[in-house]
Scaffold this active site. Structure first.
Site, PDB file in Angstrom:
ATOM      1  N   PHE A 132       0.837  -1.189   0.000  1.00 39.63           N
ATOM      2  CA  PHE A 132       0.000   0.000   0.000  1.00 39.63           C
ATOM      3  C   PHE A 132       0.882   1.253   0.000  1.00 39.63           C
ATOM      4  CE2 PHE A 132      -2.871   3.139   1.917  1.00 39.63           C
ATOM      5  CZ  PHE A 132      -3.982   2.952   1.123  1.00 39.63           C
ATOM      6  N   ASP A 201       1.323  -4.774   8.757  1.00 36.94           N
ATOM      7  CA  ASP A 201       0.219  -3.853   8.532  1.00 36.94           C
ATOM      8  C   ASP A 201      -1.051  -4.696   8.433  1.00 36.94           C
ATOM      9  OD1 ASP A 201      -1.796  -2.255   7.507  1.00 36.94           O
ATOM     10  OD2 ASP A 201      -0.455  -1.122   6.198  1.00 36.94           O
ATOM     11  N   TYR A 226     -11.163   1.807  10.838  1.00 38.84           N
ATOM     12  CA  TYR A 226     -12.342   2.363  10.145  1.00 38.84           C
ATOM     13  C   TYR A 226     -12.869   1.463   9.038  1.00 38.84           C
ATOM     14  CZ  TYR A 226      -8.461   4.442   7.388  1.00 38.84           C
ATOM     15  OH  TYR A 226      -7.311   4.657   6.673  1.00 38.84           O
ATOM     16  N   LYS A 227     -12.243   0.298   8.869  1.00 41.82           N
ATOM     17  CA  LYS A 227     -12.738  -0.637   7.866  1.00 41.82           C
ATOM     18  C   LYS A 227     -13.655  -1.649   8.546  1.00 41.82           C
ATOM     19  CE  LYS A 227      -8.465  -0.105   5.190  1.00 41.82           C
ATOM     20  NZ  LYS A 227      -8.939   0.646   4.034  1.00 41.82           N
ATOM     21  N   ARG A 375     -13.253  -3.574  -6.295  1.00 39.52           N
ATOM     22  CA  ARG A 375     -13.260  -4.347  -5.056  1.00 39.52           C
ATOM     23  C   ARG A 375     -14.673  -4.479  -4.520  1.00 39.52           C
ATOM     24  NH1 ARG A 375      -8.647  -1.994  -1.057  1.00 39.52           N
ATOM     25  NH2 ARG A 375     -10.267  -0.393  -0.872  1.00 39.52           N
TER      26      ARG A 375
END
Lengths: 400, 400
Positions: A132, A201, A226-227, A375
């Site tokens: 990422f 991560d 927050y996911k 996604r």
């Protein structure tokens, strides 16, 4: 796989048999009739009703009436308290090793600096060339400021790239593009065997698949809330440091909250014992409300049931994609092996960017990732099988 | 000063003549009948009703209904938007130089790293030996990691300690213990004349006294929003970088939000043009609600009226202290010169620590600072003259 039953009735049966279906009622309803399906919980999970309620209570009571007293009464210890609960529920981490703080980027910077400092004499950081962006950017920044070399590797091959010069390997547990799971325990073992440390991560795995940091002997880990933890936009991140590093590890953002005696106004910075030294500034109390509620809901649901439903939802997406979308030029970019696939399924299509815009305009809220990925995010606490089917139907119509 | 009228009627007259008195109604009432006076808004400002309302709207609508779409629609630009407004209303900063992000500690770390890098060849950081702990700790950390020397100076003498080796001077605009104001423009001018840069900590001045960063030619500044801006416990901080440094400045926590193309998933970190490169992780959206509302209310009230009332409240505290508390062994530790005193008045007393506990138990919410300071925080948008008088009366009774 035999020809699957993809009928609306099949979707209804799956929803009826879903042990987690009732959890959907715990979330704020989507007050937008245009939304056909929300399949981007892997970017931003939906809000819990409890979070909205607790925010009001916090503003009115803790902040508005107890005022400054709430720092001593409740707030100062929240970073570890919520961290401990997160560790227990989602990370396989015993108490005292996890704090909630800052953003993932800041936590990752701290973890990388901490890890590198524990391996003096080694001058290389290894990471995935397709990691990422924040991870890659921070690896480069830390390497540049400390005079280290970055060794870029292919994601399948990162552990093999580890050698005697490797101070730190940093990897994503679940790939943000394909949802491919990296074997956290195996990689950790291999890097340790070569004398390095690993910084994980967990952004795309936490709250979606069980993580066993202590069992794997992981060194450091960071991730966002927050996911799949539904903690809210820009909610604080977390940082895990294995207890065996606590006596020695440090980080450079030595704010007062990481000091042994925060209010002692001491002449010199003495780091707090344990994980608290990873803190810097004043804890973001409002942002932590959503983290606490998200973790509490996950505790109730159980990470194993969440994982089982994520796998079932993933299979359902792949079955629908094979039947309806592959004939239209889509390919399934995520692993078909359930054990290797995290909490989303990525479909590739040459026209994905335009198509994503059209889908979003039609209320199918998916996520586009360059160059050609769509996604389909699967949040087991809110996503339903019929919801997924409706979305796949619209994709078929709009791409056809 | 002639013998002041300290009667309850005098307090009532002051409140009746107070142009800002009506602003108190904009705050969540203190739902605790035990609170006699809240005089710690310089540690934690009270919540606005609008903040509570906006949080609900945010959770229900922006987060709960617009979902991920809110990032593009509203949230991504909040750090600069709110920063610009804060700059205009409170910092004397033109647009494009201020962001809201992280904590003060993290912002200060970034600002120090940025400033030091702009003065290569100079190897010294100068600061006040009695600066706030976070500031001292971070100066030491940055100096240690970069091989610089820290030059500790007395607060009156910091500018004079600046020499040809000085890369950066960092100071608090208002002293957290005594509320003494440092002449920001004069110090900046002097340090610039000697070739250094200045990083200002505005924690105890922002929202309380006018700050004129652009006019002073200040280089960098940071500060918190949870004191006089009433943004909430642990609300995000801010970072200002003067536009003349934008082409060159950098900071090491190079997360995706500071990159020129956040979602480009670029191979290399290219910093965003301007102040945005000071960002790192995903912006804390919930925490920014309070900042926006606090800044909006300050815009309505006007920083000059806020300052005028702070001065009047400070005089009132000092008059009451002189009459009632000095005979009991208290001394006024804050400057008596209005022009040199910020938004609180500190009283010293040998038994301050115990007395502070007693006061708080009796609903007089002040703040103890070691070794012997009682801070009387004055928040012009919420603090009243009769409220202050009640508090001083209780202090007299309880210390007598």
């Amino acid at each position: 796989m035999t020809a699957a039953d993809l009928s609306p009735e099949a979707a209804e049966r799956l929803d009826a048999a879903d042990e987690l279906a009732a959890f959907r009622e715990r979330f704020v309803p989507i007050a937008d009739p245009g939304v056909v399906a929300y399949l981007d919980g892997n970017s931003l999970g939906r809000p819990l009703r409890a979070t909205a309620e607790r925010l009001q209570e916090l503003v009115t009571h803790e902040w508005g009436a107890r005022l400054i007293r709430s720092w001593d009464e409740r707030w100062l210890t929240l970073p570890e308290e919520i961290g401990d609960e997160l560790g227990r529920v989602a990370l396989g981490a015993a108490a005292g090793q996890t704090i909630v703080a800052d953003s993932t980027s800041v936590c990752l910077y701290k973890a990388l600096r901490a890890a590198v400092a524990l391996r003096p004499g080694r001058d290389e950081i290894v990471t995935d060339a397709a990691n990422f962006p924040t991870d890659r950017f921070l690896v480069e920044s830390v390497a540049a400021e400390l005079g280290l070399t970055v060794r870029w590797a292919e994601s399948d091959d990162v552990a093999a790239a580890t050698g005697p010069r490797t101070a730190v390997v940093t990897l994503s547990h679940v790939d943000y593009r394909t949802a491919a799971i990296t074997d956290l325990a195996a990689v950790t073992r291999l890097v340790h065997a070569r004398g390095g440390l690993v910084v994980w991560d967990l952004c795309h795995s936490v709250g979606s698949i069980p993580v066993e940091l202590d069992a794997a002997g992981a060194d450091f880990a960071v991730g966002c809330t927050y996911k799949f933890l539904n903690a809210g936009p820009g909610a604080p991140a977390f940082l895990y440091a294995n207890a065996r590093h606590h006596a020695e590890f440090g980080q450079p953002i030595t704010g007062w909250m990481g000091a042994a005696d925060t209010f002692g106004m001491a002449a010199e910075y003495v780091p707090a014992p344990g994980i608290r030294r990873a803190l810097s500034g004043t804890p973001p109390v409002l942002g932590m409300v959503g983290v606490r509620e998200g973790v509490a809901l996950l505790a109730e649901a159980g990470i194993d049931r969440v994982r089982a439903k994520a796998v079932a939802l993933g299979r359902w997406v792949i079955a629908l994609a094979d039947a309806w979308l592959v004939p239209l030029g889509f390919t399934v970019a995520s692993p078909r092996d359930d054990a290797r696939r995290g909490g989303h399924v990525t479909l590739r299509h040459p026209d994905a960017e335009r198509l994503s815009r059209v889908l979003i305009d039609h209320g199918v809220l998916i996520d586009f990732r360059r160059p050609d990925g769509i996604r389909i995010g699967l949040s087991p606490l809110t996503t339903g099988f019929a919801e997924v089917r409706r979305a796949m139907e619209r994709i078929r119509e709009l791409a056809g």
